[in-house]
Design a protein around this motif. Structure first.
Motif, PDB file in Angstrom:
ATOM      1  N   CYS A 164      29.547  11.412  25.998  1.00 38.74           N
ATOM      2  CA  CYS A 164      27.995  11.499  25.379  1.00 38.74           C
ATOM      3  C   CYS A 164      28.022  12.411  24.229  1.00 38.74           C
ATOM      4  O   CYS A 164      27.161  12.432  23.528  1.00 38.74           O
TER       5      CYS A 164
ATOM      6  N   THR B 168      23.221   9.681  25.293  1.00 42.75           N
ATOM      7  CA  THR B 168      23.482   9.243  26.779  1.00 42.75           C
ATOM      8  C   THR B 168      23.873   8.005  26.924  1.00 42.75           C
ATOM      9  O   THR B 168      23.827   7.141  26.159  1.00 42.75           O
TER      10      THR B 168
ATOM     11  N   ASN C  37      27.142  17.359  34.582  1.00 43.41           N
ATOM     12  CA  ASN C  37      28.195  16.976  33.660  1.00 43.41           C
ATOM     13  C   ASN C  37      29.648  16.563  34.227  1.00 43.41           C
ATOM     14  O   ASN C  37      30.180  15.764  34.252  1.00 43.41           O
TER      15      ASN C  37
ATOM     16  N   CYS D  43      18.030  12.484  29.724  1.00 45.02           N
ATOM     17  CA  CYS D  43      18.652  11.440  29.674  1.00 45.02           C
ATOM     18  C   CYS D  43      18.192  10.357  29.252  1.00 45.02           C
ATOM     19  O   CYS D  43      19.233   9.323  29.181  1.00 45.02           O
TER      20      CYS D  43
END
Lengths: 146, 187
Positions: A80, A91, A122, B65
């Motif tokens: 990412c 992402t 993560n 995200c």
């Protein structure tokens, strides 16, 4: 005499050059320093021979890839964040991530709660476990050095 | 001799400047990945106006995200399922604390499909049975609207996922999902 003067000027310039390169690093704020200190204490407790964090090791950790046991795909921080922390990343759902390097993005590594939250998310996405204090300290040391 | 000294001094000054300018930028090769998508000519808003409900915690916790989905896209029970299951969120542990969960859930249910005046909420509810979907992309109405788009299109680098609404609905974050405001990026 003239030669000596010139050498002196060069020497001073060399010192400033070195300082300029060192200046590339970013200093953590007070809260982040406290977080780094707590990582250091924990890393030393786990390994009494531990000498201190290394930007080199942080870089290797950042670039490492690992096969995920369930998803059967290679994952790493670079999936990412890209291999260059000065670049923007993306992402898996296509959202742009601002650069990780604090010399480019001033907001990075200023809020310990945010840093801890993203490590938790993560690290488990990539490593299927939490990151160790040593890994976190090395990673931040690498980011601050850019 | 004098000349040599001047040259050396000049060299020294150059080095000094180079040190300060190049140092901090050593690795700053900032390309604008993902920003330069090709949209073609049509990138205008349609006439549809909608005041998108806002909550700072929602954009902070749910917008890093992916696209910040409008609460009106799902019924209240779906948002409940999403927040209650946030430790197993499509392979992610969102690590929300109890206070954040309460705040987000209150906001999402107050603006959910049953309560919002969002144009597409009623259409979504009309085609929804008594299931509790956690994906907007799996709603019967949304599936029908996107049925003509082939799978490889969603895999284009600037789109990456069906769930990336903003890639094709550039004004989607303002609530504008009208056909006239849709642009599918070519790459």
């Amino acid at each position: 005499m003239i030669k000596y003067g010139a050498v002196m000027v060069l020497a001073v310039a060399a010192v400033f050059f070195a300082a300029g390169v060192l200046y590339a690093g970013v200093q953590p704020n007070k809260e982040m320093q406290a977080l780094m200190d707590s990582y250091l204490a924990a890393a030393m407790k786990a390994d009494p021979g531990f000498k201190g964090f290394s930007a080199e090791e942080g870089k290797a950790f950042f670039n490492a890839k690992r096969m995920h046991s369930a998803n059967k795909e290679e994952r790493g921080c670079t999936t990412c964040h890209t291999t260059n922390p000065a670049n923007k990343g993306k992402t898996t759902v296509g959202k742009v991530i601002e650069p990780m390097a604090p010399s480019i993005n001033k907001e990075r590594f200023t809020d310990p709660a945010k840093v801890e939250k993203w490590f938790k998310r993560n690290c488990s996405w990539v490593l299927e476990r939490e990151c160790t204090p040593k890994e976190k300290g090395n990673y931040i040391t690498y980011m601050l050095s850019i | 001799m004098k000349r040599r000294k001047t040259i050396l001094t000049l060299l020294a000054v150059c080095l000094l400047i180079a040190g300060f300018v190049a140092g901090p930028r050593a690795l700053a090769d900032d390309d604008e990945r993902g920003e330069g998508r090709e949209r073609g000519e049509r990138n205008e808003r349609s006439g549809y106006k909608y005041t998108v409900p806002q909550l700072p915690a929602y954009s902070q916790e749910c917008g890093s995200c992916h696209f910040l989905y409008l609460p009106g896209f799902l019924p209240a029970r779906s948002w409940e399922a999403l927040i209650n299951g946030s430790d197993k969120h499509f392979g992610e542990d969102l690590a929300l604390d109890a206070a954040a969960k309460t705040e987000l859930l209150a906001f999402l249910t107050a603006n959910a499909a049953e309560k919002s005046g969002f144009k597409w909420s009623a259409k979504i509810l009309k085609r929804l049975g008594n299931e509790t979907p956690t994906r907007i992309t799996e709603l019967a109405y949304i599936k029908k609207e996107h049925r003509k788009i082939k799978e490889p299109v969603f895999k284009r680098p600037s789109i990456k996922s069906r769930s990336n609404c903003g890639a094709c609905h550039p004004h989607g974050s303002q609530g504008d999902f009208e056909e006239g405001a849709v642009v599918i990026p070519a790459k």
